[in-house]
Design a protein around this motif. Structure first.
Motif, mmCIF file in Angstrom:
data_model
loop_
_atom_site.group_PDB
_atom_site.id
_atom_site.type_symbol
_atom_site.label_atom_id
_atom_site.label_comp_id
_atom_site.label_asym_id
_atom_site.label_seq_id
_atom_site.Cartn_x
_atom_site.Cartn_y
_atom_site.Cartn_z
ATOM 1 N N GLY A 79 32.497 46.434 -9.373
ATOM 2 C CA GLY A 79 31.964 47.683 -9.927
ATOM 3 C C GLY A 79 32.956 48.830 -9.855
ATOM 4 N N PRO A 80 32.482 50.029 -10.224
ATOM 5 C CA PRO A 80 33.392 51.164 -10.416
ATOM 6 C C PRO A 80 33.783 51.886 -9.124
ATOM 7 C CG PRO A 80 31.172 51.773 -11.081
ATOM 8 C CD PRO A 80 31.112 50.332 -10.662
ATOM 9 N N LEU A 81 34.342 51.137 -8.185
ATOM 10 C CA LEU A 81 34.762 51.716 -6.905
ATOM 11 C C LEU A 81 36.153 51.200 -6.543
ATOM 12 C CD1 LEU A 81 33.946 53.325 -4.304
ATOM 13 C CD2 LEU A 81 33.344 51.095 -3.338
ATOM 14 N N THR A 82 37.074 52.122 -6.282
ATOM 15 C CA THR A 82 38.433 51.760 -5.861
ATOM 16 C C THR A 82 38.602 52.131 -4.399
ATOM 17 O OG1 THR A 82 39.326 52.096 -8.080
ATOM 18 C CG2 THR A 82 40.896 52.246 -6.261
ATOM 19 N N ILE A 83 39.111 51.191 -3.601
ATOM 20 C CA ILE A 83 39.313 51.455 -2.174
ATOM 21 C C ILE A 83 40.814 51.449 -1.870
ATOM 22 C CG2 ILE A 83 37.070 50.479 -1.526
ATOM 23 C CD1 ILE A 83 38.495 47.918 -0.641
ATOM 24 N N LEU A 84 41.222 52.290 -0.915
ATOM 25 C CA LEU A 84 42.637 52.285 -0.509
ATOM 26 C C LEU A 84 42.815 51.356 0.667
ATOM 27 C CD1 LEU A 84 43.974 55.949 -0.749
ATOM 28 C CD2 LEU A 84 43.633 54.238 -2.535
ATOM 29 N N LEU A 85 43.855 50.553 0.620
ATOM 30 C CA LEU A 85 44.132 49.572 1.672
ATOM 31 C C LEU A 85 45.569 49.721 2.140
ATOM 32 C CD1 LEU A 85 42.279 46.626 -0.036
ATOM 33 C CD2 LEU A 85 41.736 47.556 2.211
ATOM 34 N N PRO A 86 45.847 49.313 3.412
ATOM 35 C CA PRO A 86 47.235 49.413 3.873
ATOM 36 C C PRO A 86 48.103 48.410 3.127
ATOM 37 C CG PRO A 86 45.773 48.577 5.613
ATOM 38 C CD PRO A 86 44.918 48.785 4.410
ATOM 39 N N LEU A 87 49.270 48.847 2.741
ATOM 40 C CA LEU A 87 50.186 47.970 2.019
ATOM 41 C C LEU A 87 50.902 47.097 3.040
ATOM 42 C CD1 LEU A 87 51.157 47.760 -0.970
ATOM 43 C CD2 LEU A 87 53.074 49.202 -0.309
ATOM 44 N N PRO A 88 50.775 45.753 2.944
ATOM 45 C CA PRO A 88 51.463 44.913 3.935
ATOM 46 C C PRO A 88 52.976 44.965 3.737
ATOM 47 C CG PRO A 88 50.462 43.556 2.231
ATOM 48 C CD PRO A 88 50.071 44.973 1.917
ATOM 49 N N ARG A 137 42.466 39.123 -0.409
ATOM 50 C CA ARG A 137 42.936 38.760 0.937
ATOM 51 C C ARG A 137 44.359 38.224 0.887
ATOM 52 N NH1 ARG A 137 37.202 36.812 1.296
ATOM 53 N NH2 ARG A 137 36.202 38.442 2.505
ATOM 54 N N LYS A 138 44.686 37.528 -0.173
ATOM 55 C CA LYS A 138 46.066 37.031 -0.317
ATOM 56 C C LYS A 138 47.042 38.195 -0.447
ATOM 57 C CE LYS A 138 45.291 32.495 -2.333
ATOM 58 N NZ LYS A 138 45.032 31.849 -3.628
ATOM 59 N N LEU A 139 46.588 39.262 -1.089
ATOM 60 C CA LEU A 139 47.458 40.444 -1.207
ATOM 61 C C LEU A 139 47.671 41.103 0.142
ATOM 62 C CD1 LEU A 139 46.122 42.276 -4.416
ATOM 63 C CD2 LEU A 139 48.287 41.048 -4.130
ATOM 64 N N LEU A 140 46.611 41.077 0.973
ATOM 65 C CA LEU A 140 46.698 41.746 2.272
ATOM 66 C C LEU A 140 47.438 40.908 3.306
ATOM 67 C CD1 LEU A 140 43.076 43.208 2.408
ATOM 68 C CD2 LEU A 140 45.209 44.504 2.200
ATOM 69 N N MET A 141 47.366 39.578 3.178
ATOM 70 C CA MET A 141 48.039 38.676 4.120
ATOM 71 C C MET A 141 48.839 37.658 3.335
ATOM 72 S SD MET A 141 45.094 38.060 6.968
ATOM 73 C CE MET A 141 46.166 37.660 8.337
ATOM 74 N N PRO A 142 49.913 38.090 2.696
ATOM 75 C CA PRO A 142 50.626 37.192 1.791
ATOM 76 C C PRO A 142 51.218 35.974 2.486
ATOM 77 C CG PRO A 142 51.780 39.299 2.031
ATOM 78 C CD PRO A 142 50.489 39.432 2.745
ATOM 79 N N SER A 143 51.468 36.066 3.814
ATOM 80 C CA SER A 143 52.100 34.941 4.498
ATOM 81 C C SER A 143 51.101 33.824 4.789
ATOM 82 C CB SER A 143 52.717 35.424 5.810
ATOM 83 O OG SER A 143 51.708 36.072 6.537
ATOM 84 N N LEU A 144 49.816 34.149 4.757
ATOM 85 C CA LEU A 144 48.816 33.134 5.083
ATOM 86 C C LEU A 144 48.424 32.325 3.854
ATOM 87 C CD1 LEU A 144 46.160 34.549 7.521
ATOM 88 C CD2 LEU A 144 48.038 32.977 7.939
ATOM 89 N N ASP A 145 48.296 31.043 4.064
ATOM 90 C CA ASP A 145 47.823 30.213 2.972
ATOM 91 C C ASP A 145 46.402 29.779 3.344
ATOM 92 O OD1 ASP A 145 47.626 28.660 0.764
ATOM 93 O OD2 ASP A 145 48.634 26.928 1.681
ATOM 94 N N PHE A 146 45.439 30.429 2.780
ATOM 95 C CA PHE A 146 44.066 30.109 3.188
ATOM 96 C C PHE A 146 43.136 30.045 1.983
ATOM 97 C CE2 PHE A 146 44.838 34.595 3.538
ATOM 98 C CZ PHE A 146 43.755 35.187 2.921
ATOM 99 N N PRO A 147 43.351 29.059 1.153
ATOM 100 C CA PRO A 147 42.485 29.025 -0.024
ATOM 101 C C PRO A 147 41.014 28.971 0.373
ATOM 102 C CG PRO A 147 43.781 27.000 0.176
ATOM 103 C CD PRO A 147 44.258 27.926 1.231
ATOM 104 N N GLY A 148 40.303 30.018 -0.009
ATOM 105 C CA GLY A 148 38.856 30.001 0.205
ATOM 106 C C GLY A 148 38.396 30.218 1.627
ATOM 107 N N LYS A 149 39.359 30.455 2.560
ATOM 108 C CA LYS A 149 38.953 30.525 3.953
ATOM 109 C C LYS A 149 37.865 31.570 4.215
ATOM 110 C CE LYS A 149 40.771 31.173 8.592
ATOM 111 N NZ LYS A 149 41.895 31.735 9.310
#
Ligand code: TXA
Ligand code: MG
Length: 450
Positions: free
Chosen positions: A148-157, A112-124
């Motif tokens: 496990g052995p699954l890779t998902i594609l996500l939008p790059l912020p 989640r930190k990778l997807l929303m780098p501007s947010l500081d939400f430890p453990g939110k």
């Protein structure tokens, strides 16, 4: 002096780590799930934790990548947020720059930190995956198949914490949380997202042991974490849930039948092409030569016989056989002759020899369409010699075949066979079968049906 020459002076060191000795994993979730928050209390006894810490330090501070085991194959890891470290991966593997890397995480919080780098939400969002930056389409997949052995594609912020070289010019990035506790511990302790392709030299079969990594990358990287053989043996399934319908870009450890059990994935489309690739590939890695031993690989659907071997053998003197369900070495015995001079060597390999003359006689009597230089064109001396067969069992169930596949291809290559005949399985049978046949088709120069 260029970078490659400098690298070749590097000493490569194995760091053995038994994950059972590194310390205590502690989970917030009573089910001990890695999807919730977790920590690791390192052991102060023995060398395992110390070796792991050496790899952690390397990931955090060096531009030389670290090889480490995952449950699928060994990966070649670097801090995904440091461009120089990521460049080290491409250099060591000699990987084309437009083939993007998978980012490995050890927790959903890290993702989640990778997807929303501007947010500081430890453990939110630590204990729930609702209403969070991870797209809803992936929630079921994550709860069922991660780690496990699954890779998902996500939008790059934008801006992205992931170095541009990780994704090439793509607007998405691939992520997975491996289930190997050793891989999870390494990523967790380093506290960085870890970009990691398979730790083979580009085009070679993926490594499933530390020794395989050493074969390809000795002198090109400093450290290999040796955690023993990988349990799955083929790489992760890669899926894109950002399109409608979602697409499976690479078959792997999670099968299409398993994906279809999740809402939104019932009609998942197959976006990879087996055999000769015609359309523009959607996963950039799909267009490159892959999984190829030095030897010629011939993928055979049907029964093994000396007649079949005779059609393709040409002037080859050493033949590898990779058997799955029905092939027997006895099928190569020449009629009227007591069976084979079989000598069982270590592991799953046995070795025997048949005279070239006998093969030629069979060749003369067999129908078929030879695709290699004719045996009849050979000189008398060549005809009288022996053909060595190295015969290996891949296993019979799909999960054993997957686990042994790359290892057997590499072992036959090391023993300098000229051709490897591989027994195909039915890719429609589910589980790992589609992944196995996908890798075999890419490795094979020829497919024959008998
Ligand atoms: O099991 C695995 O996935 C192993 C272990 C080490 O985790 N890794 C692995 O990485 O197989 P690699 O680099 O050998 O294969 C990654 C595949 C490539 O085919 C690449 O093109 C595709 O994933 N890929 C990565 N990011 C992508 C993206 N943004 N869009 C499309 N394909 C992507
Ligand atoms: Mg690879």
């Amino acid at each position: 002096m260029n970078g490659i020459e400098q690298d070749s002076k590097m000493q490569t060191q194995l760091l053995p780590v038994n994950v059972d000795n590194i310390g205590t994993f502690m989970f917030e979730d009573p089910r001990k799930s890695f999807l919730g928050n977790w920590t690791l209390r390192l052991s102060v006894i023995g060398q395992d934790a110390a070796n792991l810490c050496q790899a952690v330090k390397q990931l955090q501070t060096s531009n030389s990548p670290v090889a480490f085991p995952t449950e699928t194959v060994y990966g070649l890891g670097a801090d995904a947020s440091r461009a120089d470290a990521v460049a080290g991966i491409y250099r060591a593997k000699q990987r084309p720059a437009d083939n993007p890397l998978i980012v490995h995480v050890s927790s959903l919080t890290q993702l989640r930190k990778l997807l929303m780098p501007s947010l500081d939400f430890p453990g939110k969002f630590a204990n729930a995956i609702d209403q969070d930056p991870i797209p809803t389409i992936y929630h079921c997949l994550i709860s069922r198949f991660w780690p496990g052995p699954l890779t998902i594609l996500l939008p790059l912020p934008q801006p992205s914490p992931v170095a541009p070289a990780v994704t090439g010019s793509l607007s998405t990035f691939g992520v997975r949380m491996p289930s190997s506790r050793l891989a999870l511990a390494l990523i967790h302790l380093a506290d960085v997202p870890v970009a990691a392709p398979s730790a083979n030299a580009s085009t070679k079969p993926s490594p499933t042991t530390a020794a395989h990594v050493l074969q390809d990358l000795s002198g090109r990287i400093e450290f290999i974490v040796d955690g023993g053989p990988c349990t799955v043996g083929v790489e992760s399934t890669v899926v894109d849930g950002l399109t409608d319908p979602p697409v499976i870009l690479r078959p792997g450890g999670v099968s299409i039948e398993m994906l279809r059990q999740c809402p939104g994935w019932e009609y998942v489309a197959v976006g990879y092409k087996d055999g000769i690739e015609t359309s523009i590939p959607r996963a950039p890695g799909m267009k490159y030569k892959h999984y190829s031993p030095r030897a010629r690989v011939i993928l055979v659907q049907g029964l093994l016989s000396l007649g079949l071997v005779a059609q393709y053998i040409g002037s080859s003197a050493r033949i590898g056989l990779a058997k799955t369900r029905t092939w027997r070495d006895e099928n190569l015995a020449v009629p009227g002759k007591p069976s084979l001079q079989g000598s069982s060597s270590q592991s799953r390999l046995s070795e025997f020899a048949i005279s070239r003359k006998e093969v030629i006689d069979l060749y003369k009597s067999c129908k078929g369409n030879p695709t290699t230089p004719s045996i009849e064109a050979l000189g008398a001396e060549e005809r009288s010699d022996m053909i060595q067969f190295l015969s290996a069992d891949l296993g019979t169930d799909a999960s054993s075949i997957a686990q042994n596949l790359f290892s057997v291809l590499r072992e036959l290559d090391l023993r300098e066979v000229d051709i490897i005949f591989v027994e195909a399985i039915d890719e429609a049978e589910g589980h790992a079968a589609a992944a196995i046949m996908n890798r075999l088709r890419k490795a094979a120069e020829l497919q024959v049906q008998v």
